[in-house]
Design a protein around this motif. Structure first.
Motif, short mmCIF file in Angstrom:
data_model
loop_
_atom_site.label_atom_id
_atom_site.label_comp_id
_atom_site.label_asym_id
_atom_site.label_seq_id
_atom_site.Cartn_x
_atom_site.Cartn_y
_atom_site.Cartn_z
N UNK A 156 1.07 -1.21 0.04
CA UNK A 156 -0.22 0.08 0.20
C UNK A 156 0.95 0.83 -0.11
N UNK A 157 0.45 2.48 -0.50
CA UNK A 157 0.81 3.43 -0.35
C UNK A 157 0.84 4.22 0.63
N UNK A 158 1.44 5.66 1.72
CA UNK A 158 0.91 6.12 2.05
C UNK A 158 1.84 7.52 1.38
N UNK A 159 0.42 8.50 2.07
CA UNK A 159 0.84 10.09 2.24
C UNK A 159 0.30 10.53 3.30
N UNK A 160 1.15 11.31 3.70
CA UNK A 160 1.09 12.18 5.11
C UNK A 160 1.00 13.71 4.38
N UNK A 161 -0.10 14.21 4.57
CA UNK A 161 -0.44 15.52 4.03
C UNK A 161 -1.54 16.27 5.24
N UNK A 162 -1.67 17.57 4.94
CA UNK A 162 -1.77 18.61 6.11
C UNK A 162 -3.61 19.02 5.25
N UNK A 163 -3.72 20.10 6.76
CA UNK A 163 -5.50 20.16 5.77
C UNK A 163 -5.99 20.44 5.03
N UNK A 164 -6.27 20.52 3.34
CA UNK A 164 -7.07 20.61 2.33
C UNK A 164 -7.65 19.36 1.57
N UNK A 165 -7.79 19.83 0.21
CA UNK A 165 -8.31 18.78 -0.72
C UNK A 165 -7.16 19.01 -1.28
N UNK A 166 -7.08 17.64 -1.84
CA UNK A 166 -5.63 16.45 -2.45
C UNK A 166 -5.78 15.81 -3.38
N UNK A 167 -5.63 15.82 -4.51
CA UNK A 167 -5.33 14.93 -5.66
C UNK A 167 -4.69 13.83 -5.21
N UNK A 168 -4.90 12.39 -5.48
CA UNK A 168 -3.91 11.71 -5.55
C UNK A 168 -3.65 11.02 -7.33
N UNK A 169 -2.54 11.22 -7.08
CA UNK A 169 -2.27 10.44 -9.24
C UNK A 169 -1.36 9.80 -8.67
N UNK A 170 -1.21 8.48 -9.42
CA UNK A 170 -0.17 7.76 -10.12
C UNK A 170 0.87 7.18 -11.22
N UNK A 171 1.96 7.65 -11.30
CA UNK A 171 2.38 7.31 -12.54
C UNK A 171 3.06 5.57 -12.59
N UNK A 172 3.25 4.91 -13.35
CA UNK A 172 3.76 3.93 -13.14
C UNK A 172 4.89 3.95 -14.34
N UNK A 173 6.14 3.78 -14.17
CA UNK A 173 7.22 3.60 -15.78
C UNK A 173 8.24 2.38 -15.64
N UNK A 174 8.10 1.80 -16.54
CA UNK A 174 8.82 0.66 -17.18
C UNK A 174 10.42 0.69 -16.25
N UNK A 175 10.64 -0.31 -15.94
CA UNK A 175 12.10 -0.60 -14.77
C UNK A 175 12.94 -1.00 -16.16
N UNK A 176 12.73 -1.91 -17.38
CA UNK A 176 13.22 -2.42 -17.93
C UNK A 176 13.54 -2.09 -19.30
N UNK A 177 12.80 -0.28 -19.09
CA UNK A 177 13.19 0.36 -20.37
C UNK A 177 14.96 0.94 -20.27
#
Length: 239
Positions: A156-177
């Motif tokens: 699982x991912x974990x993000x620590x954020x202060x008060x407010x609205x947050x947009x959660x975004x993820x991107x995956x890149x190939x490690x065999x590039x």
């Protein structure tokens, strides 16, 4: 936009090309992409500027004109705000292994922060990837994330954020590039979690389903994937 980003495209031109009124075009565009036509075009221009900086010897001035800017100062300030470093330093960071890696903002106390956590879900047969997950204050993946996590394993991912609205975004890149370096490493997959309105040091859950990239996805402007790929070492997560 992707084909004509260097041209002075106006909202009227874009709406006319789509055979819509400006109002209807803007509304539909926002529904499909999560942002306005003007901001999407700016993101494309800055993304293409990153490619020119890494893959050509052109000067920063020439590149600014190639991607549709008439002012070097405007281009430099927007690039710096969106990518996290000025154009010249971005190029040097990608070419020099002895230079320090980019890091998210430091010095935020953990006390009082809320936690956003979740599981990543992938399509089948995706191969080996490195996943960058971040919390941003806008739908566009730009600048430094408020918090980030980098995963090379199924956890699982974990993000620590202060008060407010947050947009959660993820991107995956190939490690065999194995393409020559330095070079833009386009994400193989992208994904979004539900926007989180954090307050009071609570724990929030939002899983992220990653999927193939389409032309309706905003390009990633922050410098993590390609600079991290140039070094092949993990970047530190935020405190």
């Amino acid at each position: 936009m992707w084909q004509n980003y260097a041209d002075p495209l106006s909202l009227e031109q874009l709406a006319r090309t789509a055979s819509y009124s400006k109002f209807h075009y803007t509304r539909i565009f926002n529904q499909l992409t999560g942002t306005s036509p003007g901001r999407f075009l700016t993101a494309i221009r800055l993304y293409m500027a990153k490619r020119h900086l890494l893959e050509t010897p052109a000067s920063v001035t020439d590149i600014s004109y190639r991607v549709g800017y008439n002012s070097l100062g405007t281009f430099t300030s927007r690039f710096t705000r969106s990518v996290g470093v000025p154009p010249t330093r971005y190029r040097l960071l990608a070419q020099g292994d002895d230079l320090p890696a980019l890091t998210p903002p430091a010095g935020r106390p953990a006390r009082g922060l809320s936690t956003v956590t979740g599981q990543l879900f992938f399509p089948s047969d995706v191969g080996r990837v490195r996943v960058y997950v971040g919390a941003f204050n806008t739908p566009i993946v730009e600048g430094y994330p408020q918090s980030c996590d980098i995963l090379d394993e199924a956890r699982p991912f974990r993000l620590d954020v202060p008060d407010g609205q947050w947009f959660i975004r993820a991107a995956a890149v190939a490690t065999d590039d194995d393409r020559p370096r330095p070079q833009i490493r386009p994400p193989r997959l992208v994904g979004s979690g539900w926007a989180v309105r954090a307050r009071g040091g609570r724990v929030y859950g939002t899983d992220v389903q990653l999927r193939e990239v389409t032309q309706l996805d905003l390009p990633i402007l922050l410098a993590l994937p390609e600079l991290d790929g140039a070094r092949r070492v993990p970047l530190p997560a935020s405190p």
